[in-house]
Enzyme design. Structure first.
Site, PDB file in Angstrom:
ATOM      1  N   ASP A 142       0.887  -1.095   0.288  1.00 54.43           N
ATOM      2  CA  ASP A 142       0.844   0.031   0.327  1.00 54.43           C
ATOM      3  C   ASP A 142       1.237   1.223  -0.182  1.00 54.43           C
ATOM      4  OD1 ASP A 142      -2.183   1.462  -0.291  1.00 54.43           O
ATOM      5  OD2 ASP A 142      -2.668   1.243   2.195  1.00 54.43           O
ATOM      6  N   HIS A 148       2.463   3.558  -9.162  1.00 58.92           N
ATOM      7  CA  HIS A 148       2.364   1.985  -9.136  1.00 58.92           C
ATOM      8  C   HIS A 148       3.711   1.366  -9.953  1.00 58.92           C
ATOM      9  CE1 HIS A 148      -1.251   2.732  -7.849  1.00 58.92           C
ATOM     10  NE2 HIS A 148      -1.973   3.140  -8.391  1.00 58.92           N
ATOM     11  N   LEU A 179      11.664 -19.981  -4.490  1.00 56.59           N
ATOM     12  CA  LEU A 179      10.563 -19.490  -3.495  1.00 56.59           C
ATOM     13  C   LEU A 179       9.896 -19.305  -4.914  1.00 56.59           C
ATOM     14  CD1 LEU A 179       9.321 -16.194  -1.875  1.00 56.59           C
ATOM     15  CD2 LEU A 179       9.929 -15.471  -3.321  1.00 56.59           C
TER      16      LEU A 179
HETATM   17  C1  IPE Z   1      -0.986   0.523  -3.528  1.00 52.61           C
HETATM   18  O1  IPE Z   1      -0.975   1.714  -3.383  1.00 52.61           O
HETATM   19  C2  IPE Z   1      -1.296  -0.391  -4.990  1.00 52.61           C
HETATM   20  C3  IPE Z   1      -2.579  -0.338  -5.215  1.00 52.61           C
HETATM   21  C4  IPE Z   1      -3.697  -0.846  -4.200  1.00 52.61           C
HETATM   22  C5  IPE Z   1      -3.292  -0.913  -6.336  1.00 52.61           C
HETATM   23  P1  IPE Z   1      -2.295   3.035  -3.337  1.00 52.61           P
HETATM   24  O2  IPE Z   1      -2.881   3.051  -5.131  1.00 52.61           O
HETATM   25  O3  IPE Z   1      -3.650   1.941  -2.400  1.00 52.61           O
HETATM   26  O4  IPE Z   1      -1.577   3.844  -2.696  1.00 52.61           O
HETATM   27  P2  IPE Z   1      -2.144   4.927  -2.138  1.00 52.61           P
HETATM   28  O5  IPE Z   1      -3.394   4.126  -0.944  1.00 52.61           O
HETATM   29  O6  IPE Z   1      -3.771   5.994  -2.728  1.00 52.61           O
HETATM   30  O7  IPE Z   1      -1.321   5.998  -1.465  1.00 52.61           O
HETATM   31  C1  IPE Z   2      -5.484  -2.499  -0.131  1.00 55.46           C
HETATM   32  O1  IPE Z   2      -5.144  -1.600  -0.598  1.00 55.46           O
HETATM   33  C2  IPE Z   2      -5.334  -3.841  -2.076  1.00 55.46           C
HETATM   34  C3  IPE Z   2      -4.375  -3.475  -2.585  1.00 55.46           C
HETATM   35  C4  IPE Z   2      -3.072  -2.703  -2.003  1.00 55.46           C
HETATM   36  C5  IPE Z   2      -4.091  -4.331  -3.473  1.00 55.46           C
HETATM   37  P1  IPE Z   2      -6.069  -0.454  -0.765  1.00 55.46           P
HETATM   38  O2  IPE Z   2      -5.478   0.960  -1.020  1.00 55.46           O
HETATM   39  O3  IPE Z   2      -7.274  -0.307  -1.950  1.00 55.46           O
HETATM   40  O4  IPE Z   2      -7.022  -0.599   0.424  1.00 55.46           O
HETATM   41  P2  IPE Z   2      -8.268   0.561   1.222  1.00 55.46           P
HETATM   42  O5  IPE Z   2      -8.921   1.073   0.264  1.00 55.46           O
HETATM   43  O6  IPE Z   2      -7.221   1.852   1.657  1.00 55.46           O
HETATM   44  O7  IPE Z   2      -8.333  -0.369   2.706  1.00 55.46           O
HETATM   45 MG    MG Z   3      -4.366   2.351  -0.697  1.00 51.47          MG
END
Ligand code: IPE
Ligand code: IPE
Ligand code: MG
Length: 232
Positions: free
Chosen positions: A14, A31, A125
């Site tokens: 995240d 990303h 792995l």
């Molecule tokens: C995690 O990073 C990647 C996915 C959920 C695909 P986020 O895109 O959720 O990044 P934040 O949480 O908005 O910073």
């Molecule tokens: C969880 O992250 C999903 C992934 C990392 C793929 P999100 O950023 O989507 O989760 P929420 O919305 O903060 O709970």
């Molecule tokens: Mg996120």
């Protein structure tokens, strides 16, 4: 080095979006870097002797995001494997996935399936990407499959161990890490996390690396896992 290393590690990757925003970049830039972190962390986990690393790459809820971001995220596994599959192969890493690929573009599906097939005999792995994965959906699909079997004459004698085999991820998770400071599970491995050790680190996924992984593993080693019993 392999002493007391968690066999199964799951990571909620995240913070890509916030990482990019803080730098005045589009979320997709976060990303893109996050995909390079997957490589770094997979190679590190392989070296450390972890058996299975499950990375949450796209949730069943992530379809709610703006179209351009979803479009980029759908392409990312393809970009990732085109760039790194040779190296994963050289390092003896086996690629698998958890989730439902059908909603992804067909060329992305092809690249993922090829990565899975090409690496299927590797013995290092297991790198499992959770893509279009949601744990409630995983559990429902498992229940439906089991119910069909019972309807077709199977004895209704399901055990916890049996049920695990109906899931995308049959293993219990030793260590679950979530990056970027959020303290929630977000529909990830609800069954498999029953007795996992949980670590929530403030480090954003694009900044996560081998050193951070080793820190988490060191913390894991100091946890007292009692599984409802008493300390030995
Ligand atoms: C995690 O990073 C990647 C996915 C959920 C695909 P986020 O895109 O959720 O990044 P934040 O949480 O908005 O910073
Ligand atoms: C969880 O992250 C999903 C992934 C990392 C793929 P999100 O950023 O989507 O989760 P929420 O919305 O903060 O709970
Ligand atoms: Mg996120």
């Amino acid at each position: 080095m392999n002493d007391n290393i968690p066999q199964t590690i799951a990571i909620i990757m995240d913070g890509n979006g916030r990482w990019a925003k803080q730098r005045g970049l589009p979320r997709t830039a976060g990303h893109k870097l996050g995909a390079d972190t997957i490589r770094t962390v997979a190679l590190a986990a392989n070296e450390l002797g972890v058996k299975k690393l499950i990375l949450y790459a796209f949730s069943t809820e992530n379809w709610k995001r703006p179209e351009d971001e979803v479009g980029y995220l759908c392409k990312l596994p393809g970009l990732f494997f085109n760039k790194y599959i040779r190296e994963l192969m050289e390092k003896n890493i086996r690629v698998t996935f958890a989730g439902e690929l059908e909603r992804f573009p067909s060329d992305t599906q092809k690249v993922i399936n090829r990565a899975v097939n090409d690496t299927s005999h590797n013995t290092g792995l297991e790198l499992c990407l959770a893509i279009n994965y949601g744990s409630r959906r995983e559990i429902l699909l498992g229940i439906q499959k089991y119910a069909d079997e019972v309807k077709n004459g199977r004895k209704n004698d399901l055990t916890e161990e049996d049920f695990s085999q109906y899931l995308f991820v049959p293993e219990d998770i030793d260590l679950m890490i979530r990056t970027s400071g959020e303290v929630r599970i977000s529909n990830f491995l609800l069954w498999q996390l029953a007795y996992s050790e949980l670590i929530f680190t403030p480090v954003a996924w694009p900044d996560f690396n081998k050193e951070e992984l080793v820190k988490c593993i060191e913390e894991f080693k100091h946890r007292d896992r009692r599984f409802g019993g008493l300390t030995k």
